[in-house]
Design a protein around this motif. Structure first.
Motif, PDB file in Angstrom:
ATOM      1  N   ARG A 115      30.337  -9.044 -29.235  1.00 42.98           N
ATOM      2  CA  ARG A 115      31.179  -7.844 -29.363  1.00 42.98           C
ATOM      3  C   ARG A 115      30.369  -6.586 -28.990  1.00 42.98           C
ATOM      4  O   ARG A 115      30.906  -5.650 -28.410  1.00 42.98           O
ATOM      5  CB  ARG A 115      31.721  -7.711 -30.792  1.00 42.98           C
TER       6      ARG A 115
ATOM      7  N   GLU B  99      29.516 -14.176 -31.974  1.00 48.44           N
ATOM      8  CA  GLU B  99      30.580 -13.179 -31.813  1.00 48.44           C
ATOM      9  C   GLU B  99      30.079 -11.750 -32.053  1.00 48.44           C
ATOM     10  O   GLU B  99      30.430 -10.833 -31.309  1.00 48.44           O
ATOM     11  CB  GLU B  99      31.749 -13.499 -32.763  1.00 48.44           C
TER      12      GLU B  99
ATOM     13  N   LYS C 158      49.856  -0.463 -33.242  1.00 50.52           N
ATOM     14  CA  LYS C 158      50.063  -0.626 -31.786  1.00 50.52           C
ATOM     15  C   LYS C 158      51.446  -0.162 -31.374  1.00 50.52           C
ATOM     16  O   LYS C 158      51.617   0.473 -30.338  1.00 50.52           O
ATOM     17  CB  LYS C 158      49.874  -2.111 -31.400  1.00 50.52           C
TER      18      LYS C 158
ATOM     19  N   ILE D  39      46.840  -4.295 -20.496  1.00 42.87           N
ATOM     20  CA  ILE D  39      46.441  -5.350 -21.435  1.00 42.87           C
ATOM     21  C   ILE D  39      45.549  -4.754 -22.530  1.00 42.87           C
ATOM     22  O   ILE D  39      45.723  -5.037 -23.714  1.00 42.87           O
ATOM     23  CB  ILE D  39      45.721  -6.519 -20.697  1.00 42.87           C
ATOM     24  N   GLU D  40      44.638  -3.874 -22.127  1.00 45.43           N
ATOM     25  CA  GLU D  40      43.744  -3.244 -23.106  1.00 45.43           C
ATOM     26  C   GLU D  40      44.552  -2.414 -24.114  1.00 45.43           C
ATOM     27  O   GLU D  40      44.354  -2.502 -25.321  1.00 45.43           O
ATOM     28  CB  GLU D  40      42.724  -2.353 -22.397  1.00 45.43           C
TER      29      GLU D  40
ATOM     30  N   GLN E 111      41.475 -19.761 -21.205  1.00 45.04           N
ATOM     31  CA  GLN E 111      42.672 -20.412 -20.655  1.00 45.04           C
ATOM     32  C   GLN E 111      42.643 -20.440 -19.130  1.00 45.04           C
ATOM     33  O   GLN E 111      42.953 -21.439 -18.507  1.00 45.04           O
ATOM     34  CB  GLN E 111      43.925 -19.661 -21.110  1.00 45.04           C
TER      35      GLN E 111
ATOM     36  N   ARG F 217      38.626 -12.972 -24.398  1.00 43.59           N
ATOM     37  CA  ARG F 217      38.070 -14.312 -24.647  1.00 43.59           C
ATOM     38  C   ARG F 217      39.137 -15.390 -24.403  1.00 43.59           C
ATOM     39  O   ARG F 217      38.880 -16.394 -23.752  1.00 43.59           O
ATOM     40  CB  ARG F 217      37.553 -14.377 -26.083  1.00 43.59           C
ATOM     41  N   SER F 218      40.327 -15.147 -24.921  1.00 47.46           N
ATOM     42  CA  SER F 218      41.416 -16.112 -24.749  1.00 47.46           C
ATOM     43  C   SER F 218      41.843 -16.221 -23.283  1.00 47.46           C
ATOM     44  O   SER F 218      42.042 -17.320 -22.760  1.00 47.46           O
ATOM     45  CB  SER F 218      42.613 -15.708 -25.615  1.00 47.46           C
ATOM     46  N   LEU F 219      41.956 -15.061 -22.624  1.00 47.99           N
ATOM     47  CA  LEU F 219      42.340 -15.057 -21.209  1.00 47.99           C
ATOM     48  C   LEU F 219      41.331 -15.846 -20.392  1.00 47.99           C
ATOM     49  O   LEU F 219      41.683 -16.652 -19.542  1.00 47.99           O
ATOM     50  CB  LEU F 219      42.432 -13.620 -20.663  1.00 47.99           C
TER      51      LEU F 219
ATOM     52  N   GLY G  38      47.521 -19.041 -15.118  1.00 41.06           N
ATOM     53  CA  GLY G  38      46.818 -20.015 -15.942  1.00 41.06           C
ATOM     54  C   GLY G  38      46.723 -19.657 -17.416  1.00 41.06           C
ATOM     55  O   GLY G  38      46.043 -20.354 -18.170  1.00 41.06           O
ATOM     56  N   VAL G  39      47.360 -18.572 -17.822  1.00 40.37           N
ATOM     57  CA  VAL G  39      47.239 -18.132 -19.221  1.00 40.37           C
ATOM     58  C   VAL G  39      48.602 -18.181 -19.908  1.00 40.37           C
ATOM     59  O   VAL G  39      49.553 -17.538 -19.463  1.00 40.37           O
ATOM     60  CB  VAL G  39      46.686 -16.689 -19.303  1.00 40.37           C
TER      61      VAL G  39
ATOM     62  N   ASP H 191      45.645 -16.431 -30.346  1.00 42.35           N
ATOM     63  CA  ASP H 191      44.188 -16.303 -30.420  1.00 42.35           C
ATOM     64  C   ASP H 191      43.782 -14.919 -30.919  1.00 42.35           C
ATOM     65  O   ASP H 191      42.872 -14.779 -31.733  1.00 42.35           O
ATOM     66  CB  ASP H 191      43.556 -16.557 -29.038  1.00 42.35           C
ATOM     67  N   SER H 192      44.443 -13.885 -30.399  1.00 43.12           N
ATOM     68  CA  SER H 192      44.112 -12.518 -30.819  1.00 43.12           C
ATOM     69  C   SER H 192      44.460 -12.301 -32.291  1.00 43.12           C
ATOM     70  O   SER H 192      43.691 -11.710 -33.040  1.00 43.12           O
ATOM     71  CB  SER H 192      44.885 -11.487 -29.994  1.00 43.12           C
TER      72      SER H 192
ATOM     73  N   ALA I  73      39.093 -10.284 -28.341  1.00 46.94           N
ATOM     74  CA  ALA I  73      39.666 -11.625 -28.534  1.00 46.94           C
ATOM     75  C   ALA I  73      40.645 -11.960 -27.410  1.00 46.94           C
ATOM     76  O   ALA I  73      40.737 -13.109 -26.986  1.00 46.94           O
ATOM     77  CB  ALA I  73      40.370 -11.719 -29.881  1.00 46.94           C
ATOM     78  N   THR I  74      41.351 -10.944 -26.927  1.00 46.62           N
ATOM     79  CA  THR I  74      42.290 -11.169 -25.827  1.00 46.62           C
ATOM     80  C   THR I  74      41.538 -11.612 -24.575  1.00 46.62           C
ATOM     81  O   THR I  74      41.912 -12.597 -23.934  1.00 46.62           O
ATOM     82  CB  THR I  74      43.096  -9.886 -25.530  1.00 46.62           C
TER      83      THR I  74
ATOM     84  N   ARG J 242      54.199  -4.687 -19.257  1.00 45.11           N
ATOM     85  CA  ARG J 242      53.366  -5.520 -18.381  1.00 45.11           C
ATOM     86  C   ARG J 242      54.167  -6.011 -17.196  1.00 45.11           C
ATOM     87  O   ARG J 242      53.686  -6.075 -16.076  1.00 45.11           O
ATOM     88  CB  ARG J 242      52.810  -6.735 -19.159  1.00 45.11           C
TER      89      ARG J 242
ATOM     90  N   SER K  49      46.608  -4.682 -26.546  1.00 45.93           N
ATOM     91  CA  SER K  49      45.958  -5.748 -27.323  1.00 45.93           C
ATOM     92  C   SER K  49      45.583  -5.242 -28.702  1.00 45.93           C
ATOM     93  O   SER K  49      45.043  -4.138 -28.828  1.00 45.93           O
ATOM     94  CB  SER K  49      44.680  -6.217 -26.618  1.00 45.93           C
ATOM     95  N   ILE K  50      45.826  -6.072 -29.700  1.00 48.09           N
ATOM     96  CA  ILE K  50      45.406  -5.639 -31.042  1.00 48.09           C
ATOM     97  C   ILE K  50      43.920  -5.934 -31.245  1.00 48.09           C
ATOM     98  O   ILE K  50      43.296  -5.390 -32.134  1.00 48.09           O
ATOM     99  CB  ILE K  50      46.251  -6.282 -32.162  1.00 48.09           C
ATOM    100  N   ASP K  51      43.354  -6.806 -30.430  1.00 46.82           N
ATOM    101  CA  ASP K  51      41.911  -7.065 -30.460  1.00 46.82           C
ATOM    102  C   ASP K  51      41.521  -7.412 -29.017  1.00 46.82           C
ATOM    103  O   ASP K  51      41.609  -8.574 -28.604  1.00 46.82           O
ATOM    104  CB  ASP K  51      41.617  -8.231 -31.415  1.00 46.82           C
TER     105      ASP K  51
ATOM    106  N   GLU L 147      47.756 -16.800 -26.059  1.00 40.02           N
ATOM    107  CA  GLU L 147      46.836 -15.648 -26.037  1.00 40.02           C
ATOM    108  C   GLU L 147      47.066 -14.763 -27.260  1.00 40.02           C
ATOM    109  O   GLU L 147      46.122 -14.335 -27.913  1.00 40.02           O
ATOM    110  CB  GLU L 147      47.046 -14.868 -24.730  1.00 40.02           C
TER     111      GLU L 147
END
Lengths: 207, 254
Positions: free
Chosen positions: B42, B38, A199, B206-207, B223, B218-220, A167-168, A176-177, B215-216, A108, B210-212, A173
């Motif tokens: 989804r 949810e 992953k 990011i996609e 915040q 949503r969190s992004l 802002g994150v 949350d995931s 949810a990522t 990233r 991300s493991i989900d 994050e």
């Protein structure tokens, strides 16, 4: 007059230990800013100097282990589940998380090459220090504000806890995931470990 | 176009219903389980990902063939076009200093920046910010309500969905088209393509990592939204308490 002077001297002597102990407890903001400057300098050297992905990841991993308290981050990202898992599971999680973070962020951050970091003000609350910074890009892209959450350790050193981009907060994050995966798998830590393993192993850039 | 009108009408009705629901219910929804729909969300997210893969992303990739200076000017133009909405909301929030910055930016960039194609205001130290009615409502204490994902609009809890519709009243492009809809939709579409193209690499990354992803996102969103509402100011009192993580030796006591 002499009496007044003497009283003042005694008063000052009495105060000194107090102020010294207050200073020992309050984080040194200039030191926190210097920590961030050194950290970002190191990161830029890695991003611009390491040409291979493996080299970048290895250097990034070393930097992270030196500057961040990975154990605290691991506990935080597990949220409430952190209190429920066994020690061996936690150790497995910790190892996977370290690899996962290195792979995710080495990549990233690769998006943010060609940049200049300007470290700004620092503010503290108890053992937490937030250092602001701004990344400016040479290609005219909009600058990005980044906050660094440092934590004062028992030995007086600072460690990195979290980074806030646009802002994150990144660790929040991830928490949350991870919480979402755990929730959707009835709190089974193995589901999270499997997701992390998948992953890490499915990283297309590894092949 | 009629379908879009119906969609908007439905969303507005849904928003009003949500707003009419008891404040206790909203409070519960926002604090205890802030994503009560949810399963539905989804599904909508999956629809979005399909649309993104087959429509938005290919278009965004094509857009990248436009030379960078031209894309920069177009971005400036879009930013300038939305500034009356920011100005109205700066005023609603009583943020007079920010309102004057927005007004000055609008004047300078429209006149000296040739209709907003250039951004001389930033070079003069007038930094850009954005405000919307969702943020204004938040500053008056209105909670976001349950999380909702709307394809092509993204995360849109009732407060922000309503705010988005309300902002159209202050948007000059609303009045540029005869049906009040074409202008905002066209601008929104172009804005989306430009944003997708600019962030092509980072969104993919990011996609992929991300493991989900749901949810990522949503969190992004949550915040980032909180940060926007606080005008980007970091409040140390809002940070989660991590003191209990300090006794790391406890790890041996599992």
């Amino acid at each position: 007059m002499r009496m007044t002077f003497k009283s003042l001297a005694v008063f000052a002597l009495f105060l000194m230990p107090l102020s010294a102990s207050a200073q020992a407890n309050a984080p040194d903001l200039a030191k926190a800013q210097a920590f961030v400057t050194a950290l970002t300098d190191d990161a830029i050297v890695i991003l611009s100097g390491e040409t291979t992905r493996a080299g970048r990841e290895a250097s990034f991993s070393k930097l992270l282990n030196e500057k961040a308290n990975m154990r605290r981050i691991a506990r935080f990202t597990l949220g409430q589940f952190g209190r429920k898992i066994s020690k061996p599971d936690f150790e497995t999680y910790q190892a996977l998380l370290n690899t996962f973070i290195v792979k995710v962020y080495a990549n990233r951050l690769g998006e943010y090459s060609d940049e200049k970091v300007i470290v700004g003000k620092a503010q503290a609350k108890k053992k937490n220090v937030i250092v602001s910074s701004r990344i400016e890009f040479a290609n005219g892209r909009d600058p990005i504000d980044i906050d660094w959450w440092l934590r004062l350790e028992k030995d007086g050193s600072f460690t990195l806890f979290d980074v806030r981009v646009l802002g994150v907060w990144m660790a929040q994050e991830q928490r949350d995931s991870f919480a979402s995966v755990l929730k959707n798998n009835k709190g089974d830590i193995n589901a999270l470990l499997t997701h992390l393993r998948n992953k890490i192993s499915s990283d297309p850039n590894d092949s | 176009m009629k379908r879009i009108q119906n969609l908007l009408l439905t969303s507005l009705i849904a928003t009003s219903l949500a707003a009419c629901a008891s404040s206790d219910a909203l409070e519960a929804a926002s604090n205890v389980d802030r994503d009560p729909y949810e399963k539905f969300n989804r599904k909508m997210f999956a629809v979005e990902q399909t649309l993104d893969a087959y429509v938005l992303k290919p278009v965004a990739k094509g857009y990248l063939y436009v030379p960078q200076p031209a894309r920069r000017s177009f971005r400036n133009f879009l930013n300038n076009l939305i500034s009356p909405v920011t100005l109205a909301n700066d005023l609603f929030q009583g943020e007079m200093e920010r309102a004057s910055t927005t007004a000055l930016r609008l004047g300078i960039n429209t006149v000296i920046g040739i209709g907003g194609l250039f951004d001389p205001a930033t070079r003069l130290g007038l930094e850009r910010h954005e405000e919307d009615f969702g943020q204004t409502l938040a500053t008056y204490g209105v909670k976001p309500g349950p999380y909702l994902y709307v394809p092509m609009l993204g995360p849109s809890p009732p407060r922000d969905l309503f705010g988005w519709g309300f902002d159209w009243l202050f948007d000059p492009v609303t009045y540029a088209s005869s049906d009040d809809l074409t202008g905002p939709i066209l601008r929104y579409t172009l804005d989306g393509i430009d944003a997708r193209a600019t962030n092509l690499g980072i969104i993919d990354e990011i996609e992929r990592s991300s493991i989900d992803f749901y949810a990522t996102v949503r969190s992004l969103y949550r915040q980032n939204r909180d940060s926007e509402i606080n005008n980007g100011v970091t409040n140390l009192d809002d940070l989660p308490d991590i003191d209990d993580l300090d006794d790391l030796d406890d790890l041996d006591d599992f």
